[in-house]
Scaffold this motif. Structure first.
Motif, mmCIF file in Angstrom:
data_model
loop_
_atom_site.group_PDB
_atom_site.id
_atom_site.type_symbol
_atom_site.label_atom_id
_atom_site.label_comp_id
_atom_site.label_asym_id
_atom_site.label_seq_id
_atom_site.Cartn_x
_atom_site.Cartn_y
_atom_site.Cartn_z
ATOM 1 N N LEU A 279 1.007 -1.409 -0.501
ATOM 2 C CA LEU A 279 0.050 0.137 0.153
ATOM 3 C C LEU A 279 1.168 1.737 0.205
ATOM 4 N N PHE A 280 2.426 1.160 0.317
ATOM 5 C CA PHE A 280 2.778 2.132 0.548
ATOM 6 C C PHE A 280 3.298 2.435 -0.872
ATOM 7 N N LYS A 281 3.191 1.876 -1.715
ATOM 8 C CA LYS A 281 4.188 1.388 -3.413
ATOM 9 C C LYS A 281 2.215 1.481 -3.770
ATOM 10 N N ASP A 282 1.612 1.390 -3.727
ATOM 11 C CA ASP A 282 0.049 1.512 -4.234
ATOM 12 C C ASP A 282 -1.118 1.878 -3.938
ATOM 13 N N PRO A 283 -1.117 2.632 -2.948
ATOM 14 C CA PRO A 283 -2.483 3.277 -2.646
ATOM 15 C C PRO A 283 -3.923 2.100 -2.910
ATOM 16 N N ASN A 284 -3.345 1.759 -4.641
ATOM 17 C CA ASN A 284 -4.780 0.470 -4.491
ATOM 18 C C ASN A 284 -4.525 -0.603 -4.337
ATOM 19 N N ALA A 285 -3.569 -1.059 -4.579
ATOM 20 C CA ALA A 285 -2.702 -2.544 -4.463
ATOM 21 C C ALA A 285 -3.929 -3.587 -3.727
ATOM 22 N N TYR A 286 -4.898 -3.472 -2.452
ATOM 23 C CA TYR A 286 -6.124 -4.037 -2.410
ATOM 24 C C TYR A 286 -6.674 -3.383 -2.648
ATOM 25 N N THR A 287 -8.113 -4.663 -3.296
ATOM 26 C CA THR A 287 -9.460 -4.700 -3.268
ATOM 27 C C THR A 287 -9.588 -3.879 -1.980
ATOM 28 N N ARG A 288 -11.011 -3.488 -1.818
ATOM 29 C CA ARG A 288 -11.786 -2.718 -0.755
ATOM 30 C C ARG A 288 -12.235 -4.473 -0.107
ATOM 31 N N LEU A 289 -12.561 -5.601 -0.260
ATOM 32 C CA LEU A 289 -12.689 -6.167 0.441
ATOM 33 C C LEU A 289 -11.617 -6.709 1.068
ATOM 34 N N GLN A 290 -10.563 -6.648 0.514
ATOM 35 C CA GLN A 290 -8.939 -7.253 1.260
ATOM 36 C C GLN A 290 -8.829 -6.498 2.139
ATOM 37 N N ASN A 291 -8.606 -5.091 1.741
ATOM 38 C CA ASN A 291 -8.531 -4.316 3.167
ATOM 39 C C ASN A 291 -9.440 -3.686 4.200
ATOM 40 N N SER A 292 -10.715 -4.580 3.898
ATOM 41 C CA SER A 292 -11.239 -4.660 4.667
ATOM 42 C C SER A 292 -11.533 -5.651 6.043
ATOM 43 N N LEU A 293 -10.864 -6.606 5.204
ATOM 44 C CA LEU A 293 -10.397 -8.262 5.704
ATOM 45 C C LEU A 293 -9.381 -7.973 7.020
ATOM 46 N N ILE A 294 -8.232 -7.334 5.793
ATOM 47 C CA ILE A 294 -7.009 -7.226 6.929
ATOM 48 C C ILE A 294 -7.482 -6.200 7.585
ATOM 49 N N VAL A 295 -8.396 -4.801 8.283
ATOM 50 C CA VAL A 295 -8.451 -4.221 9.026
ATOM 51 C C VAL A 295 -9.110 -4.895 10.256
ATOM 52 N N SER A 296 -10.211 -5.963 9.614
ATOM 53 C CA SER A 296 -11.126 -6.700 11.019
ATOM 54 C C SER A 296 -10.244 -7.563 11.095
ATOM 55 N N LEU A 297 -9.177 -8.296 11.103
ATOM 56 C CA LEU A 297 -8.579 -9.744 11.713
ATOM 57 C C LEU A 297 -7.463 -9.319 11.978
ATOM 58 N N SER A 298 -6.819 -8.807 11.192
ATOM 59 C CA SER A 298 -4.709 -8.511 11.639
ATOM 60 C C SER A 298 -5.047 -8.378 12.408
ATOM 61 N N ARG A 299 -4.629 -7.534 13.128
ATOM 62 C CA ARG A 299 -4.635 -7.604 14.962
ATOM 63 C C ARG A 299 -5.202 -7.873 15.852
ATOM 64 N N THR A 300 -6.017 -9.369 15.245
ATOM 65 C CA THR A 300 -6.095 -10.731 16.178
ATOM 66 C C THR A 300 -5.637 -11.243 16.066
ATOM 67 N N VAL A 301 -4.871 -11.393 14.796
ATOM 68 C CA VAL A 301 -4.280 -12.583 14.457
ATOM 69 C C VAL A 301 -2.787 -12.450 14.478
ATOM 70 N N PHE A 302 -2.274 -10.782 14.650
ATOM 71 C CA PHE A 302 -0.618 -10.781 15.380
ATOM 72 C C PHE A 302 -0.698 -11.276 16.826
ATOM 73 N N VAL A 303 -1.427 -11.200 17.670
ATOM 74 C CA VAL A 303 -1.524 -11.080 18.591
ATOM 75 C C VAL A 303 -1.876 -12.909 18.763
ATOM 76 N N ALA A 304 -2.785 -13.515 18.254
ATOM 77 C CA ALA A 304 -2.436 -14.682 18.239
ATOM 78 C C ALA A 304 -1.251 -15.524 18.024
ATOM 79 N N GLY A 305 -0.614 -14.458 16.452
ATOM 80 C CA GLY A 305 1.229 -15.357 16.845
ATOM 81 C C GLY A 305 1.790 -15.135 18.417
#
Length: 397
Positions: A279-305
């Protein structure tokens, strides 16, 4: 070095970058700096806050169980639990706010100083009361610009979740299954809500190339979207209490299992940090759906790791315990809360127009960290510890 010290340095580094972006004299190099591989680690500092949420949830369950046991607290203990929390935070919080508001203006000078003093005076006059009531995250949209202690949004958010935790613990004491199901249901509901919120407003993964007002007010600052790492920590804490014996027996006998668990944790955390890099190279690198999945899940997945990484240490791995449990760092861990409160005051005090390079930012952030810990030591000795002792005397704990 303990986990909380790693997180506090990560937060300081992220804040150093964000603030100095407004003052750098070489903004023409900004595109090159933000397109390199290191930038995702810098802005991955957002995860450090989620680690603190996770630790809060884990240790709440662990300490609650240790203190009250299977019988649980008496009814009178619930307000005392909340009072204890408030008494441990408020004295240091007030001293830091007053220092920023009434003392710092007399200590500096420079081209940006007057604007800084006027902004701080206006913000603290209008909003300090909301900081001390732990509701600033719900009332102020741009906390870093319009709030007295803008970074105190985390304390407000964490406290709002904390206040509800005794209710869930009461459910757990009545029915382990019902309590776990309720906490899991709330976690899933928050993730689903965050997903649809992101779909509606078009949030970008971790606010990689910009955070809109909607992102802040509707997602970033509020407990109903930031609770999943905390609730995940609660579930891990319950699991750890119940399964510690069996886990210790299995992992202690298998170095391979320990290494696999740690490797899975490191790779998961690495993936979550690097996932925003495109995203730092291309703000449109991800679709709206992909962004929403990352927004909603990434924090919990990180602490699971993180859980997978720490699991060998939790059940007795000497290597991890030695790495994270050194006595010197254990002393510093007592200063983490005060360091968090004071670090942005330090950064704001020493900042001036800078030439922006990664070396400059890392060296500045190390200096800010050392100064913050030094001031935190004074706050701990002269404010936090005396009030903690006073609380013990008054409540006869």
């Amino acid at each position: 070095m303990t986990l909380d010290q790693i997180q506090i340095y990560w937060i300081i580094l992220g804040h150093e970058y964000i603030l100095c972006l407004f003052l750098a004299s070489n903004l023409q190099d900004l595109e090159d700096l933000t397109s390199g591989p290191i930038i995702s680690y810098i802005f991955g500092a957002e995860y450090a806050v989620d680690v603190f949420f996770f630790m809060s949830g884990f240790f709440f369950v662990y300490v609650f169980q240790k203190r009250f046991g299977a019988g649980g607290p008496r009814f009178i203990d619930y307000p005392l639990i909340v009072l204890h929390r408030i008494l441990r935070i408020i004295p240091t919080y007030v001293v830091v706010a007053l220092f920023l508001w009434k003392v710092i203006p007399f200590l500096g000078s420079g081209p940006f100083w007057q604007a800084f003093v006027e902004s701080t005076n206006r913000s603290c006059t209008n909003s300090a009361w909301s900081d001390f009531l732990f509701i600033n995250n719900l009332l102020i949209s741009n906390v870093l610009a319009n709030d007295c202690i803008g970074w105190g949004w985390y304390l407000a958010c964490d406290s709002q979740i904390f206040i509800l935790m005794p209710i869930f613990m009461a459910l757990l004491l009545k029915s382990r299954l019902l309590g776990k199901a309720t906490i899991t249901g709330l976690l899933v509901a928050s993730l689903v809500y965050s997903f649809f919120l992101s779909e509606t407003y078009g949030f970008q993964a971790l606010g990689a190339t910009g955070m809109s007002e909607d992102y802040f007010t509707k997602y970033y600052l509020v407990p109903w979207t930031r609770a999943p790492p905390y609730l995940f920590g609660v579930l891990v804490g319950l699991w750890y209490i119940e399964e510690r014996g069996r886990l210790s027996e299995k992992l202690a006998r298998s170095r391979i299992l320990q290494l696999v668990s740690a490797a899975v944790g490191i790779l998961t955390m690495y993936w979550m940090i690097k996932i925003t890099e495109p995203l730092f190279k291309d703000p449109n690198a991800y679709t709206r759906l992909q962004n929403s999945l990352i927004v909603s899940l990434s924090r919990t997945v990180f602490v699971a790791g993180l859980t997978a990484l720490l699991l060998p240490g939790l059940v007795g791995s000497k290597l991890l315990q030695d790495l994270l449990g050194n006595n010197f760092f254990h002393v510093l861990s007592k200063l983490t809360f005060s360091t968090y409160l004071i670090h942005l005051v330090v950064i704001l005090f020493i900042y001036s127009s800078v030439f922006l390079t990664h070396y400059e930012m890392f060296s500045r952030s190390l200096g800010s960290t050392v100064i913050s810990f030094a001031i935190a030591l004074l706050l701990s000795v002269f404010v936090e510890l005396p009030f903690a002792n006073l609380e013990r005397i008054l409540l006869k704990r």
